[in-house]
Design a protein around this motif. Structure first.
Motif, PDB file in Angstrom:
ATOM      1  N   TYR A  33       0.401  11.168  -1.722  1.00 49.95           N
ATOM      2  CA  TYR A  33       1.467  11.089  -0.396  1.00 49.95           C
ATOM      3  C   TYR A  33       2.815  10.804  -0.914  1.00 49.95           C
ATOM      4  O   TYR A  33       3.211  10.269  -1.933  1.00 49.95           O
ATOM      5  CB  TYR A  33       1.102   9.887   0.441  1.00 49.95           C
ATOM      6  CG  TYR A  33      -0.459   9.603   0.577  1.00 49.95           C
ATOM      7  CD1 TYR A  33      -1.336   9.063  -0.340  1.00 49.95           C
ATOM      8  CD2 TYR A  33      -0.818   9.853   1.915  1.00 49.95           C
ATOM      9  CE1 TYR A  33      -2.822   8.980  -0.130  1.00 49.95           C
ATOM     10  CE2 TYR A  33      -2.275   9.878   2.035  1.00 49.95           C
ATOM     11  CZ  TYR A  33      -3.157   9.620   1.094  1.00 49.95           C
ATOM     12  OH  TYR A  33      -4.400   9.227   1.296  1.00 49.95           O
ATOM     13  N   TYR A  35       6.147   9.135   1.254  1.00 50.48           N
ATOM     14  CA  TYR A  35       6.640   8.261   2.217  1.00 50.48           C
ATOM     15  C   TYR A  35       8.318   8.156   2.049  1.00 50.48           C
ATOM     16  O   TYR A  35       8.764   8.025   0.945  1.00 50.48           O
ATOM     17  CB  TYR A  35       6.076   6.822   2.240  1.00 50.48           C
ATOM     18  CG  TYR A  35       4.736   6.839   2.727  1.00 50.48           C
ATOM     19  CD1 TYR A  35       3.391   6.932   1.805  1.00 50.48           C
ATOM     20  CD2 TYR A  35       4.367   6.715   4.054  1.00 50.48           C
ATOM     21  CE1 TYR A  35       2.302   6.747   2.214  1.00 50.48           C
ATOM     22  CE2 TYR A  35       3.298   6.473   4.433  1.00 50.48           C
ATOM     23  CZ  TYR A  35       2.143   6.690   3.640  1.00 50.48           C
ATOM     24  OH  TYR A  35       0.756   6.548   3.643  1.00 50.48           O
ATOM     25  N   PRO A  43       7.172   2.217   5.769  1.00 42.39           N
ATOM     26  CA  PRO A  43       7.103   3.442   5.491  1.00 42.39           C
ATOM     27  C   PRO A  43       6.848   4.304   6.093  1.00 42.39           C
ATOM     28  O   PRO A  43       6.164   4.303   7.301  1.00 42.39           O
ATOM     29  CB  PRO A  43       6.079   3.419   4.137  1.00 42.39           C
ATOM     30  CG  PRO A  43       5.850   1.989   3.973  1.00 42.39           C
ATOM     31  CD  PRO A  43       6.365   1.166   5.241  1.00 42.39           C
ATOM     32  N   LEU A  90       8.682   6.697  -1.452  1.00 40.84           N
ATOM     33  CA  LEU A  90       7.490   6.115  -1.901  1.00 40.84           C
ATOM     34  C   LEU A  90       6.481   7.144  -2.079  1.00 40.84           C
ATOM     35  O   LEU A  90       6.467   7.953  -1.344  1.00 40.84           O
ATOM     36  CB  LEU A  90       7.115   5.012  -1.239  1.00 40.84           C
ATOM     37  CG  LEU A  90       7.817   3.621  -0.796  1.00 40.84           C
ATOM     38  CD1 LEU A  90       7.345   3.009   0.284  1.00 40.84           C
ATOM     39  CD2 LEU A  90       7.726   2.794  -2.354  1.00 40.84           C
ATOM     40  N   SER A  94      -4.852   7.905  -3.111  1.00 43.17           N
ATOM     41  CA  SER A  94      -5.949   7.382  -2.932  1.00 43.17           C
ATOM     42  C   SER A  94      -7.006   8.062  -3.328  1.00 43.17           C
ATOM     43  O   SER A  94      -6.869   9.394  -3.223  1.00 43.17           O
ATOM     44  CB  SER A  94      -5.948   7.057  -1.089  1.00 43.17           C
ATOM     45  OG  SER A  94      -5.919   8.335  -0.441  1.00 43.17           O
ATOM     46  N   THR A 103      -8.233   2.911   0.186  1.00 43.08           N
ATOM     47  CA  THR A 103      -6.996   2.804   0.992  1.00 43.08           C
ATOM     48  C   THR A 103      -5.997   3.321  -0.348  1.00 43.08           C
ATOM     49  O   THR A 103      -6.258   3.833  -1.090  1.00 43.08           O
ATOM     50  CB  THR A 103      -6.680   1.460   0.978  1.00 43.08           C
ATOM     51  OG1 THR A 103      -5.251   1.166   1.695  1.00 43.08           O
ATOM     52  CG2 THR A 103      -6.352   0.698  -0.430  1.00 43.08           C
ATOM     53  N   GLN A 104      -4.504   3.251   0.015  1.00 43.13           N
ATOM     54  CA  GLN A 104      -3.680   3.771  -0.645  1.00 43.13           C
ATOM     55  C   GLN A 104      -2.915   2.814  -1.487  1.00 43.13           C
ATOM     56  O   GLN A 104      -2.606   1.778  -0.996  1.00 43.13           O
ATOM     57  CB  GLN A 104      -2.784   4.500   0.420  1.00 43.13           C
ATOM     58  CG  GLN A 104      -3.296   5.639   1.289  1.00 43.13           C
ATOM     59  CD  GLN A 104      -2.155   6.213   2.585  1.00 43.13           C
ATOM     60  OE1 GLN A 104      -1.046   6.017   2.236  1.00 43.13           O
ATOM     61  NE2 GLN A 104      -2.663   6.666   3.242  1.00 43.13           N
ATOM     62  N   TYR A 105      -2.387   3.229  -2.571  1.00 46.47           N
ATOM     63  CA  TYR A 105      -2.091   2.644  -3.686  1.00 46.47           C
ATOM     64  C   TYR A 105      -0.596   3.312  -3.962  1.00 46.47           C
ATOM     65  O   TYR A 105      -0.368   4.341  -4.195  1.00 46.47           O
ATOM     66  CB  TYR A 105      -2.568   2.429  -4.874  1.00 46.47           C
ATOM     67  CG  TYR A 105      -4.004   1.892  -4.619  1.00 46.47           C
ATOM     68  CD1 TYR A 105      -5.218   2.496  -4.526  1.00 46.47           C
ATOM     69  CD2 TYR A 105      -4.040   0.469  -4.909  1.00 46.47           C
ATOM     70  CE1 TYR A 105      -6.341   1.840  -4.260  1.00 46.47           C
ATOM     71  CE2 TYR A 105      -5.569  -0.186  -4.909  1.00 46.47           C
ATOM     72  CZ  TYR A 105      -6.483   0.698  -4.569  1.00 46.47           C
ATOM     73  OH  TYR A 105      -7.766  -0.041  -4.331  1.00 46.47           O
ATOM     74  N   PHE A 106       0.445   2.159  -3.664  1.00 48.27           N
ATOM     75  CA  PHE A 106       1.908   2.760  -3.625  1.00 48.27           C
ATOM     76  C   PHE A 106       2.465   2.657  -5.088  1.00 48.27           C
ATOM     77  O   PHE A 106       2.328   1.469  -5.898  1.00 48.27           O
ATOM     78  CB  PHE A 106       2.803   2.037  -2.751  1.00 48.27           C
ATOM     79  CG  PHE A 106       2.441   2.426  -1.308  1.00 48.27           C
ATOM     80  CD1 PHE A 106       1.260   1.604  -0.652  1.00 48.27           C
ATOM     81  CD2 PHE A 106       3.402   3.355  -0.682  1.00 48.27           C
ATOM     82  CE1 PHE A 106       1.182   2.340   0.416  1.00 48.27           C
ATOM     83  CE2 PHE A 106       3.141   3.772   0.548  1.00 48.27           C
ATOM     84  CZ  PHE A 106       1.906   3.182   1.253  1.00 48.27           C
ATOM     85  N   GLY A 107       3.445   3.397  -5.389  1.00 45.62           N
ATOM     86  CA  GLY A 107       4.332   3.226  -6.489  1.00 45.62           C
ATOM     87  C   GLY A 107       5.455   2.491  -6.300  1.00 45.62           C
ATOM     88  O   GLY A 107       5.681   2.295  -5.124  1.00 45.62           O
ATOM     89  N   PRO A 108       6.497   2.329  -7.193  1.00 47.37           N
ATOM     90  CA  PRO A 108       7.525   1.419  -7.045  1.00 47.37           C
ATOM     91  C   PRO A 108       8.601   1.955  -6.178  1.00 47.37           C
ATOM     92  O   PRO A 108       9.582   1.394  -5.870  1.00 47.37           O
ATOM     93  CB  PRO A 108       7.899   1.081  -8.481  1.00 47.37           C
ATOM     94  CG  PRO A 108       7.617   2.110  -9.462  1.00 47.37           C
ATOM     95  CD  PRO A 108       6.228   2.623  -8.529  1.00 47.37           C
ATOM     96  N   GLY A 109       8.565   3.363  -6.074  1.00 48.14           N
ATOM     97  CA  GLY A 109       9.599   3.925  -5.252  1.00 48.14           C
ATOM     98  C   GLY A 109      10.820   4.420  -6.191  1.00 48.14           C
ATOM     99  O   GLY A 109      11.185   4.022  -7.373  1.00 48.14           O
TER     100      GLY A 109
END
Lengths: 115, 112
Positions: A33, A35, A43, A90, A94, A103-109
């Motif tokens: 994804y 965002y 987000p 971001l 998942s 669920t979704q795991y995010f990177g640091p952006g």
């Protein structure tokens, strides 16, 4: 390991530049994804790739162009951006398929500034 | 009515306090409920993930889901200054690549 990595951490670009954001995960996740997050806001979903195919485009302007070269990589190509596009971008991933949901795991952006 | 409502705060508590963060929602199809912690200028970090109703505990954190009331909570026991962050609730109907619906986030400060 639930790590999503993003490069670069910071990016400053002019309105006529072309740049790319990169995202990588090695968790075997098949959904990825993009965002956009403005300050003090949650987000906002831009794009979803499922099994390397674009499955959701939240009516994002064409100056943002996503690409999923393989199941571990996700790019966001930027061209002719506007100052209001400055934000934290971001990436998330998942697990998908095999009857399981996750669920979704995010990177640091990547913090993007458009001048 | 927004799909997910979350009081943005800010919320300020002394170190050691019990913190209660809450979200309400209107879509009865939501089954997957998440809490993310986001430090300033960083990406959201998954704290708790709950399917359907019930409680889930992980260390100092407890997540509660009451689907009959469409209400979810996150409790933080023995709060620490390092817990100072914005807490986002998020939920979806199917999980996986289903679109997450986020609350606005609650900004928490734990004072030493």
């Amino acid at each position: 390991d639930t790590e999503v990595t993003q490069t670069p951490k910071h990016l400053v670009m002019g309105m006529t530049n072309k740049k790319s954001l990169k995202c990588e995960q090695h968790m075997g996740h098949r959904a990825m994804y993009w965002y956009k997050q403005k300050a003090k806001k949650p987000p906002e979903l831009m794009f979803v790739y499922s099994y390397e195919k674009l499955s959701i485009n939240e009516s994002v302007p064409s100056r943002f162009s996503p690409e999923c070269p393989n199941s571990s990589l996700l790019n966001l190509h930027l061209h002719a951006l506007q100052p209001e596009d400055s934000a934290l971008y971001l990436c998330a991933s998942s697990r998908e398929g095999t009857g399981r949901t996750d669920t979704q795991y995010f990177g640091p952006g990547t913090r993007l500034t458009v001048l | 009515q927004k799909e997910v409502e979350q009081d943005p705060g800010p919320l300020s508590v002394p170190e050691g306090a019990i913190v209660s963060l809450n979200c309400t929602y209107s879509n009865s199809a939501f089954q997957y409920f998440m809490w993310y912690r986001q430090y300033s200028r960083k990406g959201p970090e998954l704290l708790m993930y709950t399917y359907s109703s019930g409680n889930k505990e992980d260390g100092r954190f407890t997540a509660q889901v009451d689907k009959s009331s469409k209400y979810i909570s996150l409790f933080i026991r023995d709060s620490q200054p390092s817990d100072s962050a914005t807490y986002l609730c998020a939920m979806s109907a199917q999980g996986g690549s289903e679109k997450l619906v986020f609350g606005k986030g609650t900004k928490l400060t734990v004072n030493p």
